[in-house]
Design a protein around this motif. Structure first.
Motif: not given
Length: 104
Positions: A64, A6, A3
């Motif tokens: 992700y 990303e 995460t």
């Protein structure tokens, strides 16, 4: 961890594409001096274009892999692209409208 990777990828995309779009708009809007107060509308248009590009193409090549990785619906894509086009042209329209009134 994916995460955060990303997130940094999104920031990098915004910086690179936003700077490129901003440079293009700066050269486009600088040719007509009356558009300078309205260049922020072009900036919003560039952000909308980057959002559509990310949601429809770029999100599928990132790190992700979680939920919510769907393309935008076609109607939303068309609406956002139309709004972006209107925002790109609006500095020229506002410049023509308000400079004509200032001459009188």
């Amino acid at each position: 961890m994916r995460t955060f990777l990303e997130f940094f990828r999104i920031v990098a995309i915004l910086i690179m594409l936003g700077a490129g779009g901003g440079m293009i708009l700066a050269s486009l809007y600088s040719s007509d001096s009356g558009t300078e107060p309205y260049t922020w509308l072009g900036g919003i248009a560039v952000l909308l274009l980057i959002f559509v590009l990310y949601r429809n193409k770029l999100q599928f090549s990132g790190w992700y892999k979680g939920k919510g990785r769907d393309k935008l619906p076609r109607t939303v894509t068309i609406l956002l692209l139309s709004a972006s086009l209107l925002l790109l042209v609006s500095p020229f329209i506002f410049s023509a409208l308000f400079s004509a009134g200032a001459i009188e």
